[in-house]
Design an enzyme around this catalytic site. Structure first.
Site, short mmCIF file in Angstrom:
data_model
loop_
_atom_site.label_atom_id
_atom_site.label_comp_id
_atom_site.label_asym_id
_atom_site.label_seq_id
_atom_site.Cartn_x
_atom_site.Cartn_y
_atom_site.Cartn_z
N LYS A 188 -45.44 16.29 23.32
CA LYS A 188 -46.70 15.99 24.01
C LYS A 188 -46.44 15.59 25.46
O LYS A 188 -45.32 15.72 25.94
CB LYS A 188 -47.47 14.93 23.23
C1 PLP Z 1 -49.53 16.20 17.49
C2 PLP Z 1 -50.93 16.12 17.02
C3 PLP Z 1 -51.36 15.18 16.09
C4 PLP Z 1 -50.44 14.27 15.35
O1 PLP Z 1 -49.63 13.55 16.16
P1 PLP Z 1 -48.42 12.68 15.56
O2 PLP Z 1 -48.19 11.66 16.62
O3 PLP Z 1 -47.28 13.64 15.41
O4 PLP Z 1 -48.85 12.10 14.28
C5 PLP Z 1 -52.72 15.12 15.79
N1 PLP Z 1 -53.59 15.98 16.35
C6 PLP Z 1 -53.20 16.91 17.23
C7 PLP Z 1 -54.22 17.81 17.82
C8 PLP Z 1 -51.86 17.03 17.58
O5 PLP Z 1 -51.47 17.98 18.43
#
Ligand code: PLP
Length: 386
Positions: A188
């Site tokens: 991210k």
């Molecule tokens: C990555 C992601 C999540 C989950 O994130 P984590 O921190 O890995 O639990 C939820 N929603 C979206 C749209 C994502 O891209």
């Protein structure tokens, strides 16, 4: 292999984590609050609650919205599983709203039509998870109007959109959503290894989220059912979890937050460069929305398959064979066996399915060099030539 996304860490990030390792607090210490306060300030929100990942954040956000058995949660089929699973954790029914063919976000007009029907059927949702796909918010202005009219809670899943803005204000400011969720997974925008956060302007929600994050416990006499027994006393007033983030992770997240603008600026620059370099290829490029400034978590293209001799799968695998770690965001959630088991079937959300048959996420991250990007474009050009 050039990955589709990766973290950018420097010595300051490493030093920040080591400093916490040498301190008294590995978890439940002061760095978590510093990270929360810095993020709240950055997003112009009143409260921020850090948790162990965005999946946990979505779960307790749904609980704080009082989602439970007999209720409904709606989201986009073009998202990661977690945006829908959070409803199932609460025992609620999950349903989807098809995507806009241009932005690939949940379509606010399709939402309006579905709400009108649901009102007639008595099946209105309690929660809408509005996913800011690729880093660009949905039509939040219209969604907020609909939320007011039909009385549902908007949770913005802004896992892709740390550092984005909408209507001139930071995503997370709470103008259009009751709660906003961020993810700090390494792919991210900024990372804490694993980590997530919920932003809100409502004190009661912040209080509830903090309690749910830590076993449903409170040490606040105001929230207890009887007077304190003494300085040791706490009460469990509801069923909560251990969804806490550690101070080590918070230190990394806080250090990364200082570089957020720089990261997003480089992502925007690379996205604009892709726009230029791909303009004459038989591919459809992302469409920026008027009010939304994307954080550019993903750069997704759609192959104009009728103009290309290779199939979508052949182009994808050709790119992988050329050392380019392309990816596909997302397999429509309603097509997953788990959701098919709940009654969803192919054909339910045709725009998301058409999108899935054409989409490819190209590499995009701050450390991607112009030369690497040129290589991606060159390989895509070769594979899409007639
Ligand atoms: C990555 C992601 C999540 C989950 O994130 P984590 O921190 O890995 O639990 C939820 N929603 C979206 C749209 C994502 O891209």
């Amino acid at each position: 292999m050039i990955p589709y996304g990766r973290q950018s860490l420097d010595q300051a990030d490493i030093d920040a984590v080591v400093e916490v390792l040498q301190s008294d607090w590995l978890t439940q210490g002061p760095t978590i609050e510093r990270f929360e306060q810095a993020m709240a300030a950055r997003c112009q929100a009143d409260f921020a609650v850090a948790v162990c990942n965005a999946t946990a954040a979505l779960h307790i956000a749904c609980l704080a919205a009082d989602l439970g058995p007999g209720d409904r949660l709606w989201t986009s089929p073009n998202t990661f599983l977690a945006s829908a699973n959070c409803g199932r954790y609460c025992g609620a029914e999950v349903d989807f709203v098809d995507i806009d063919p241009l932005t690939w976000n949940l379509d606010a007009f399709a939402l309006e039509a579905k709400l009108e029907q649901a009102e007639r059927d008595g099946t209105l949702p309690k929660v809408l998870v509005a996913v800011a796909f690729s880093g660009q918010s949905c039509d939040m202005r219209r969604i907020a109007e609909l939320a007011e009219r039909y009385h549902f809670t908007v949770i913005e899943d802004a896992s892709h959109a740390v550092g984005a803005s909408y209507a001139g204000r930071p995503v997370g400011c709470g103008e259009f959503a009751a709660m906003t969720v961020f993810s700090f997974h390494p792919v991210k925008i900024i990372t804490s290894a694993e980590g997530g956060m919920i932003l809100t302007n409502r004190p009661a929600l912040a209080e509830r989220l903090r309690r749910l994050r830590s076993h449903g416990m409170t040490r606040d006499p105001e929230h207890m059912t009887e007077p304190s027994h003494g300085a040791w006393y706490y009460q469990q007033v509801e069923l909560g979890f251990n969804y806490r983030i550690t101070d080590l992770q918070a230190a990394l997240g806080l250090s990364q937050l200082g570089k957020l603008d720089e990261f997003v600026a480089r992502r925007r620059e690379l996205a604009a460069r892709y726009d230029r370099l791909l303009a004459y290829l038989p591919v459809t490029l992302p469409s920026p929305q008027e009010e939304a400034e994307s954080a550019w978590h993903l750069y997704v293209i759609r192959l104009q398959t009728e103009r290309i001799s290779l199939s979508h799968r052949q182009v994808f695998e050709g790119l992988r064979a050329a050392g380019i770690g392309v990816n596909l965001h997302y397999i429509p959630v309603h097509l997953q066996p788990y959701y098919q088991g709940l009654g969803f079937a192919e054909g339910d959300f045709p725009e998301a399915e058409r999108y899935y048959a054409q989409a490819i996420s190209l590499p995009l991250y701050p450390l991607l060099s112009d030369e690497q990007q040129d290589h991606v474009v060159e390989q895509l050009r070769r594979l899409t030539e007639r």
